[in-house]
Motif scaffolding. Sequence first.
Motif, PDB file in Angstrom:
ATOM      1  N   MET A   1     -22.569  12.454  21.724  1.00 12.52           N
ATOM      2  CA  MET A   1     -21.635  12.026  20.685  1.00 12.52           C
ATOM      3  C   MET A   1     -21.564  13.093  19.582  1.00 12.52           C
ATOM      4  O   MET A   1     -22.596  13.519  19.063  1.00 12.52           O
ATOM      5  N   VAL A   2     -20.356  13.524  19.223  1.00  9.18           N
ATOM      6  CA  VAL A   2     -20.168  14.528  18.189  1.00  9.18           C
ATOM      7  C   VAL A   2     -20.212  13.859  16.814  1.00  9.18           C
ATOM      8  O   VAL A   2     -19.472  12.908  16.557  1.00  9.18           O
ATOM      9  N   MET A   3     -21.093  14.354  15.955  1.00 14.15           N
ATOM     10  CA  MET A   3     -21.181  13.828  14.595  1.00 14.15           C
ATOM     11  C   MET A   3     -20.094  14.470  13.743  1.00 14.15           C
ATOM     12  O   MET A   3     -19.817  15.660  13.874  1.00 14.15           O
ATOM     13  N   SER A   4     -19.495  13.692  12.862  1.00 15.78           N
ATOM     14  CA  SER A   4     -18.382  14.190  12.067  1.00 15.78           C
ATOM     15  C   SER A   4     -18.497  13.742  10.622  1.00 15.78           C
ATOM     16  O   SER A   4     -19.026  12.671  10.324  1.00 15.78           O
ATOM     17  N   LEU A   5     -17.974  14.572   9.729  1.00 16.06           N
ATOM     18  CA  LEU A   5     -17.683  14.181   8.360  1.00 16.06           C
ATOM     19  C   LEU A   5     -16.180  14.246   8.164  1.00 16.06           C
ATOM     20  O   LEU A   5     -15.499  15.078   8.761  1.00 16.06           O
ATOM     21  N   PHE A   6     -15.671  13.350   7.340  1.00 18.59           N
ATOM     22  CA  PHE A   6     -14.246  13.309   7.010  1.00 18.59           C
ATOM     23  C   PHE A   6     -14.098  13.661   5.540  1.00 18.59           C
ATOM     24  O   PHE A   6     -14.806  13.124   4.695  1.00 18.59           O
ATOM     25  N   ILE A   7     -13.179  14.568   5.240  1.00 19.94           N
ATOM     26  CA  ILE A   7     -13.058  15.067   3.870  1.00 19.94           C
ATOM     27  C   ILE A   7     -11.602  15.068   3.426  1.00 19.94           C
ATOM     28  O   ILE A   7     -10.681  15.235   4.228  1.00 19.94           O
ATOM     29  N   THR A   8     -11.407  14.876   2.133  1.00 17.62           N
ATOM     30  CA  THR A   8     -10.088  15.027   1.524  1.00 17.62           C
ATOM     31  C   THR A   8     -10.248  15.318   0.040  1.00 17.62           C
ATOM     32  O   THR A   8     -11.235  14.902  -0.583  1.00 17.62           O
ATOM     33  N   SER A   9      -9.300  16.032  -0.492  1.00 14.06           N
ATOM     34  CA  SER A   9      -9.181  16.178  -1.949  1.00 14.06           C
ATOM     35  C   SER A   9      -8.179  15.133  -2.419  1.00 14.06           C
ATOM     36  O   SER A   9      -7.015  15.149  -2.007  1.00 14.06           O
ATOM     37  N   LEU A  10      -8.622  14.222  -3.261  1.00 15.56           N
ATOM     38  CA  LEU A  10      -7.709  13.213  -3.819  1.00 15.56           C
ATOM     39  C   LEU A  10      -6.891  13.797  -4.959  1.00 15.56           C
ATOM     40  O   LEU A  10      -5.779  13.362  -5.215  1.00 15.56           O
ATOM     41  N   ASN A  11      -7.443  14.772  -5.660  1.00 17.68           N
ATOM     42  CA  ASN A  11      -6.721  15.546  -6.679  1.00 17.68           C
ATOM     43  C   ASN A  11      -7.585  16.718  -7.078  1.00 17.68           C
ATOM     44  O   ASN A  11      -8.812  16.628  -7.081  1.00 17.68           O
ATOM     45  N   SER A  12      -6.956  17.836  -7.391  1.00 14.22           N
ATOM     46  CA  SER A  12      -7.730  19.029  -7.729  1.00 14.22           C
ATOM     47  C   SER A  12      -6.962  19.864  -8.742  1.00 14.22           C
ATOM     48  O   SER A  12      -5.891  20.379  -8.455  1.00 14.22           O
ATOM     49  N   GLY A  13      -7.512  19.977  -9.941  1.00 16.33           N
ATOM     50  CA  GLY A  13      -6.859  20.754 -10.986  1.00 16.33           C
ATOM     51  C   GLY A  13      -7.316  20.297 -12.357  1.00 16.33           C
ATOM     52  O   GLY A  13      -8.078  19.340 -12.487  1.00 16.33           O
ATOM     53  N   SER A  14      -6.828  20.955 -13.385  1.00 16.63           N
ATOM     54  CA  SER A  14      -7.243  20.625 -14.746  1.00 16.63           C
ATOM     55  C   SER A  14      -6.751  19.249 -15.188  1.00 16.63           C
ATOM     56  O   SER A  14      -7.190  18.743 -16.220  1.00 16.63           O
ATOM     57  N   ASN A  15      -5.856  18.635 -14.409  1.00 18.84           N
ATOM     58  CA  ASN A  15      -5.393  17.276 -14.714  1.00 18.84           C
ATOM     59  C   ASN A  15      -6.244  16.215 -14.028  1.00 18.84           C
ATOM     60  O   ASN A  15      -5.996  15.031 -14.190  1.00 18.84           O
ATOM     61  N   GLY A  16      -7.255  16.611 -13.263  1.00 17.92           N
ATOM     62  CA  GLY A  16      -8.146  15.641 -12.635  1.00 17.92           C
ATOM     63  C   GLY A  16      -8.674  16.130 -11.301  1.00 17.92           C
ATOM     64  O   GLY A  16      -7.941  16.723 -10.510  1.00 17.92           O
ATOM     65  N   ASN A  17      -9.962  15.872 -11.065  1.00 17.14           N
ATOM     66  CA  ASN A  17     -10.614  16.302  -9.830  1.00 17.14           C
ATOM     67  C   ASN A  17     -11.373  15.146  -9.200  1.00 17.14           C
ATOM     68  O   ASN A  17     -12.105  14.418  -9.884  1.00 17.14           O
ATOM     69  N   CYS A  18     -11.184  14.995  -7.877  1.00 19.65           N
ATOM     70  CA  CYS A  18     -11.885  13.946  -7.153  1.00 19.65           C
ATOM     71  C   CYS A  18     -11.875  14.309  -5.673  1.00 19.65           C
ATOM     72  O   CYS A  18     -10.802  14.499  -5.081  1.00 19.65           O
ATOM     73  N   TYR A  19     -13.066  14.406  -5.076  1.00 22.98           N
ATOM     74  CA  TYR A  19     -13.211  14.833  -3.688  1.00 22.98           C
ATOM     75  C   TYR A  19     -13.985  13.777  -2.908  1.00 22.98           C
ATOM     76  O   TYR A  19     -15.002  13.261  -3.381  1.00 22.98           O
ATOM     77  N   TYR A  20     -13.508  13.499  -1.704  1.00 19.71           N
ATOM     78  CA  TYR A  20     -14.083  12.470  -0.836  1.00 19.71           C
ATOM     79  C   TYR A  20     -14.754  13.131   0.350  1.00 19.71           C
ATOM     80  O   TYR A  20     -14.166  13.993   1.013  1.00 19.71           O
ATOM     81  N   VAL A  21     -16.005  12.717   0.637  1.00 19.76           N
ATOM     82  CA  VAL A  21     -16.727  13.180   1.822  1.00 19.76           C
ATOM     83  C   VAL A  21     -17.453  11.985   2.419  1.00 19.76           C
ATOM     84  O   VAL A  21     -18.179  11.273   1.709  1.00 19.76           O
ATOM     85  N   GLY A  22     -17.273  11.745   3.720  1.00 21.10           N
ATOM     86  CA  GLY A  22     -17.954  10.612   4.328  1.00 21.10           C
ATOM     87  C   GLY A  22     -17.935  10.651   5.841  1.00 21.10           C
ATOM     88  O   GLY A  22     -17.171  11.403   6.449  1.00 21.10           O
ATOM     89  N   ASN A  23     -18.798   9.829   6.439  1.00 19.51           N
ATOM     90  CA  ASN A  23     -18.726   9.615   7.879  1.00 19.51           C
ATOM     91  C   ASN A  23     -17.991   8.306   8.148  1.00 19.51           C
ATOM     92  O   ASN A  23     -17.240   7.833   7.289  1.00 19.51           O
TER      93      ASN A  23
END
Length: 276
Positions: free
Chosen positions: A1-23
């Motif tokens: 079974m291949v282990m995976s992480l799922f990632i996304t940037s919800l917003n990135s910049g001087s107006n707001g930053n939030c990054y998602y990382v999870g299995n």
Amino acid sequence: MVMSLFITSLNSGSNGNCYYVGNEQDAILVDAGISCRETEKRMQRLGLSMHNVRAVFISHEHSDHIRGLPVLAKKYQLPVYITPRTLQYGGLALDENLVIPFRGYEPVRVGDLLVTAFPKLHDASDPHSFIISYRDVKVGVFTDIGSPCDNLISHFAQCHAAFLEANYDEAMLEQGRYPYHLKRRIRGGNGHLSNSQALEVFKVHRPSFMSHLLLSHLSKDNNCPQLVQDLFNLHANGTNIIIASRFEETAVYRITGTPQLHQSEFSMMPVQFSLF
């Protein structure tokens, strides 16, 4: 079974930053610089559930990284991993029972995820970057960095995917409308990484198994997404280059720890289905 992480940037910049990382079961957010409502909306559009988010890790106290934190943490009773000085200088009103101090280089287990912070160069009280691991898969969150120190370089070289700051184009900053003191702050070693600094880190220290690079925290006034995309595409060598937007979320990307899979069509595609 291949282990995976799922990632996304919800917003990135001087107006707001939030990054998602999870299995598939557990996830964290790094920073909460957009509103709770906007965080929920963007995750819902991606098929992600806030109920799988187990904690928030705060990199430093600047408002574009903590603006949405009090409401988000209270609504979902999320543990907030934050250093004492960042909590103090951020002026955050958080429930004491939700606040968990962390220290650099000491791994924190959140479900099946392992989160390790390390100090970075930035003009904040106690700033940190993060490596998130799941089994053999590692994702780095490296933004708001004044210069590419040894810490950044050694951790970047371990990552299957990374969020890496490419804040400004040197010529655009120099010729732009910012006052001199602000230009000096941005490029002064404790501000932000330029395109050329980020590119040098990528070219020299990219591991052969890095499948995705999300270029982050682009300046609205002193950078151009297409310029950054074109610059890094020239040196991608099989790494999928994504520009993290200051206006919307990116797709969700699946990151595997199997080097021979990193150039496959499957792993290079954004995940478009609900994970939860």
